[in-house]
Write a protein that holds these residues in place. Structure first.
Motif, PDB file in Angstrom:
ATOM      1  N   UNK A 135       0.916  -1.552  -0.478  1.00  8.92           N
ATOM      2  CA  UNK A 135      -0.004   0.039  -0.194  1.00  8.92           C
ATOM      3  C   UNK A 135       0.821   1.373  -0.396  1.00  8.92           C
ATOM      4  N   UNK A 136       0.383   1.778  -0.145  1.00  8.50           N
ATOM      5  CA  UNK A 136       0.803   3.716  -0.399  1.00  8.50           C
ATOM      6  C   UNK A 136       0.427   4.729   0.881  1.00  8.50           C
ATOM      7  N   UNK A 137       1.073   4.669   2.169  1.00 16.44           N
ATOM      8  CA  UNK A 137       0.356   5.345   4.063  1.00 16.44           C
ATOM      9  C   UNK A 137       0.407   6.936   3.049  1.00 16.44           C
ATOM     10  N   UNK A 183       5.001  10.536   2.055  1.00 20.46           N
ATOM     11  CA  UNK A 183       3.925   9.683   1.813  1.00 20.46           C
ATOM     12  C   UNK A 183       5.106   8.020   1.998  1.00 20.46           C
ATOM     13  N   UNK A 184       4.828   6.919   2.225  1.00 19.43           N
ATOM     14  CA  UNK A 184       5.204   6.268   2.575  1.00 19.43           C
ATOM     15  C   UNK A 184       5.124   4.556   1.537  1.00 19.43           C
ATOM     16  N   UNK A 185       6.002   4.089   1.043  1.00 20.94           N
ATOM     17  CA  UNK A 185       5.081   2.718   0.761  1.00 20.94           C
ATOM     18  C   UNK A 185       5.047   1.428   2.157  1.00 20.94           C
ATOM     19  N   UNK A 186       4.741   0.371   1.986  1.00 21.58           N
ATOM     20  CA  UNK A 186       4.778   0.034   3.016  1.00 21.58           C
ATOM     21  C   UNK A 186       4.915  -1.264   1.870  1.00 21.58           C
ATOM     22  N   UNK A 187       6.436  -3.067   1.935  1.00 22.02           N
ATOM     23  CA  UNK A 187       5.795  -3.458   0.478  1.00 22.02           C
ATOM     24  C   UNK A 187       6.659  -4.854   1.594  1.00 22.02           C
ATOM     25  N   UNK A 188       6.595  -5.709   0.782  1.00 24.05           N
ATOM     26  CA  UNK A 188       7.071  -7.104   1.892  1.00 24.05           C
ATOM     27  C   UNK A 188       8.245  -7.422   0.963  1.00 24.05           C
ATOM     28  N   UNK A 229      -2.202   6.870  -9.537  1.00 24.42           N
ATOM     29  CA  UNK A 229      -0.540   6.820 -10.541  1.00 24.42           C
ATOM     30  C   UNK A 229       0.406   5.597  -9.194  1.00 24.42           C
ATOM     31  N   UNK A 230       0.709   5.989  -7.827  1.00 24.64           N
ATOM     32  CA  UNK A 230       1.596   5.186  -7.273  1.00 24.64           C
ATOM     33  C   UNK A 230       0.962   4.066  -6.829  1.00 24.64           C
ATOM     34  N   UNK A 231      -0.140   4.213  -6.222  1.00 29.34           N
ATOM     35  CA  UNK A 231      -0.095   2.949  -5.712  1.00 29.34           C
ATOM     36  C   UNK A 231      -1.309   1.607  -6.902  1.00 29.34           C
ATOM     37  N   UNK A 232      -1.483   2.143  -8.086  1.00 24.52           N
ATOM     38  CA  UNK A 232      -1.605   1.295  -9.134  1.00 24.52           C
ATOM     39  C   UNK A 232      -1.528   1.268 -10.425  1.00 24.52           C
ATOM     40  N   UNK A 233      -1.040   2.597 -10.723  1.00 19.43           N
ATOM     41  CA  UNK A 233       0.105   1.942 -12.444  1.00 19.43           C
ATOM     42  C   UNK A 233       1.230   2.003 -12.040  1.00 19.43           C
ATOM     43  N   UNK A 234       1.507   2.234 -11.167  1.00 21.36           N
ATOM     44  CA  UNK A 234       3.822   1.996 -11.100  1.00 21.36           C
ATOM     45  C   UNK A 234       3.624   0.958 -10.639  1.00 21.36           C
ATOM     46  N   UNK A 235       2.937   0.465  -9.530  1.00 25.02           N
ATOM     47  CA  UNK A 235       2.932  -1.196  -8.225  1.00 25.02           C
ATOM     48  C   UNK A 235       2.660  -2.131  -9.835  1.00 25.02           C
ATOM     49  N   UNK A 236       2.220  -1.713 -11.185  1.00 26.02           N
ATOM     50  CA  UNK A 236       1.359  -2.928 -12.815  1.00 26.02           C
ATOM     51  C   UNK A 236       2.738  -2.980 -12.675  1.00 26.02           C
ATOM     52  N   UNK A 237       3.989  -1.951 -12.873  1.00 29.23           N
ATOM     53  CA  UNK A 237       4.809  -2.467 -13.803  1.00 29.23           C
ATOM     54  C   UNK A 237       5.850  -2.596 -13.251  1.00 29.23           C
ATOM     55  N   UNK A 238       7.423  -2.973 -13.818  1.00 30.19           N
ATOM     56  CA  UNK A 238       8.358  -3.075 -12.220  1.00 30.19           C
ATOM     57  C   UNK A 238       9.216  -2.409 -11.226  1.00 30.19           C
ATOM     58  N   UNK A 239       8.564  -2.490 -10.435  1.00 28.26           N
ATOM     59  CA  UNK A 239       8.488  -1.360  -9.769  1.00 28.26           C
ATOM     60  C   UNK A 239       9.454  -1.612  -8.296  1.00 28.26           C
ATOM     61  N   UNK A 240      10.422   0.014  -8.871  1.00 29.08           N
ATOM     62  CA  UNK A 240      12.037  -0.936  -8.115  1.00 29.08           C
ATOM     63  C   UNK A 240      12.124   0.644  -7.310  1.00 29.08           C
ATOM     64  N   UNK A 241      12.864   0.326  -5.750  1.00 26.15           N
ATOM     65  CA  UNK A 241      13.302   2.098  -5.339  1.00 26.15           C
ATOM     66  C   UNK A 241      14.692   1.760  -5.627  1.00 26.15           C
ATOM     67  N   UNK A 242      15.516   2.475  -5.992  1.00 24.98           N
ATOM     68  CA  UNK A 242      16.070   3.719  -5.322  1.00 24.98           C
ATOM     69  C   UNK A 242      16.227   3.875  -3.754  1.00 24.98           C
ATOM     70  N   UNK A 243      17.525   3.094  -2.770  1.00 27.71           N
ATOM     71  CA  UNK A 243      17.781   3.589  -1.826  1.00 27.71           C
ATOM     72  C   UNK A 243      18.780   3.793  -1.342  1.00 27.71           C
ATOM     73  N   UNK A 262       8.909  -1.132 -18.080  1.00 23.57           N
ATOM     74  CA  UNK A 262       7.615  -2.349 -17.741  1.00 23.57           C
ATOM     75  C   UNK A 262       8.457  -3.527 -17.445  1.00 23.57           C
ATOM     76  N   UNK A 263       6.735  -4.538 -17.227  1.00 30.92           N
ATOM     77  CA  UNK A 263       7.293  -6.079 -16.813  1.00 30.92           C
ATOM     78  C   UNK A 263       8.562  -6.827 -18.026  1.00 30.92           C
ATOM     79  N   UNK A 264       9.328  -7.357 -18.226  1.00 30.92           N
ATOM     80  CA  UNK A 264       9.575  -8.535 -19.312  1.00 30.92           C
ATOM     81  C   UNK A 264       9.373  -9.710 -18.701  1.00 30.92           C
ATOM     82  N   UNK A 265       8.584  -9.991 -20.381  1.00 30.68           N
ATOM     83  CA  UNK A 265       8.775 -11.557 -20.310  1.00 30.68           C
ATOM     84  C   UNK A 265       9.961 -12.138 -19.693  1.00 30.68           C
ATOM     85  N   UNK A 266      10.072 -13.531 -19.201  1.00 31.28           N
ATOM     86  CA  UNK A 266      11.431 -14.171 -18.873  1.00 31.28           C
ATOM     87  C   UNK A 266      12.135 -14.597 -19.726  1.00 31.28           C
ATOM     88  N   UNK A 267      11.868 -14.641 -20.906  1.00 33.49           N
ATOM     89  CA  UNK A 267      12.590 -14.832 -21.906  1.00 33.49           C
ATOM     90  C   UNK A 267      13.769 -13.236 -22.216  1.00 33.49           C
TER      91      UNK A 267
END
Length: 276
Positions: A135-137, A183-188, A229-243, A262-267
């Motif tokens: 979720x986005x807090x 704004x915060x992301x909660x993630x696993x 944008x942040x909770x639906x659009x981006x999480x539908x992509x290969x979202x990564x965080x630069x920490x 965008x998410x890539x196919x395994x190949x």
């Protein structure tokens, strides 16, 4: 260490804040052409917003030297007047030109492993691949406006005689608005003990700009497009965080940039895979 000209691909710009040593500062980070991570400062708001305009995924050539007071491995002082802006790496063909640089970044799938590596090696910039964004807090900031002390930092006389004219400083304080929410992301992440939940603050410049755009277009209903944008659009992509961690409290990490190909196919995934 002597200064040198480096070619750096910009990967992060944080929303500006008043600084004790500079009028305003934004954390800028990237990777040089040899694959070394760089944290660059000082980068005043005027420069980021109006001057030598560089943006995320743009190459710059700039003179840098290892920071003397900031002992984090990646921290370097840059000389603002030496910046030359280069090409922007575009998103064509599913981020085809960006992926080789993403894959050069120190990358983790477990925040605990990232923190362990920081303790062992001093790493202070790295890419985090969450297993799942929960979720986005959105939390009201402690103060909706700059404090008197922060405003004083924005108007310090010493900078007026160095980089900025009186008119420029006044313009900056009018231009730089404080985002009244955090704004915060909660993630696993998976850990040896099982799945674990983490929460980190987002300070990416883009999130701050998105807030103001949504506020302007939707008024009190700004949260709906912001979340879209942040909770639906981006999480539908290969979202990564630069920490990036904080100088004074190095066990405290922030999401300084959102990387969302965008998410890539395994190949399409290279054999190199992740580093950790």
């Amino acid at each position: 260490m002597a200064s040198q000209i480096e070619r750096i691909l910009i990967l992060a710009k944080t929303y500006p804040s008043p600084s004790a040593q500079h009028v305003e500062t934004s954390c800028v980070a990237g990777i040089n052409e040899h694959g070394a991570m760089r944290r660059l400062y000082p980068v005043p708001f005027r420069l980021v917003e109006e001057g030598q305009k560089f943006k995320k995924w743009q190459w710059i050539d700039v003179r840098v030297e290892k920071a003397h007071k900031d002992h984090r491995l990646e921290s370097h002082k840059l000389y603002i007047d030496t910046i030359t802006c280069g090409d922007v790496i575009d998103t064509k063909k599913q981020w085809d030109a960006r992926w080789p640089w993403i894959e050069k970044l120190p990358t983790f799938t477990s925040f605990d492993e990232l923190e362990e590596t920081r303790i062992e090696s001093g790493l202070s910039l790295a890419l985090m691949r969450p297993k799942q964004v929960l979720t986005l807090e959105i939390v009201e900031a402690r103060a909706a406006e700059w404090t008197d002390e922060e405003r004083e930092k924005l108007l310090r006389d010493e900078m007026q005689g160095q980089l900025f004219s009186d008119a420029e400083v006044k313009k900056m304080t009018q231009t730089l608005r404080k985002v009244p929410f955090d704004f915060y992301y909660r993630y696993t992440c998976d850990t040896p003990e099982g799945e674990k939940v983490f929460k980190h603050k987002i300070v990416d410049w883009e999130a701050g700009v998105l807030f103001w755009h949504c506020r302007q277009s939707h008024g009190v209903d700004w949260k709906k497009p912001f979340r879209a944008k942040l909770e639906e659009d981006l999480t539908g992509k290969d979202l990564m965080f630069l920490m990036g961690n904080q100088h004074r409290f190095q066990d405290q990490w922030l999401i300084i940039s959102l990387i969302y190909p965008p998410k890539r196919k395994p190949a399409e995934v290279t054999p190199q895979g992740l580093l950790f």
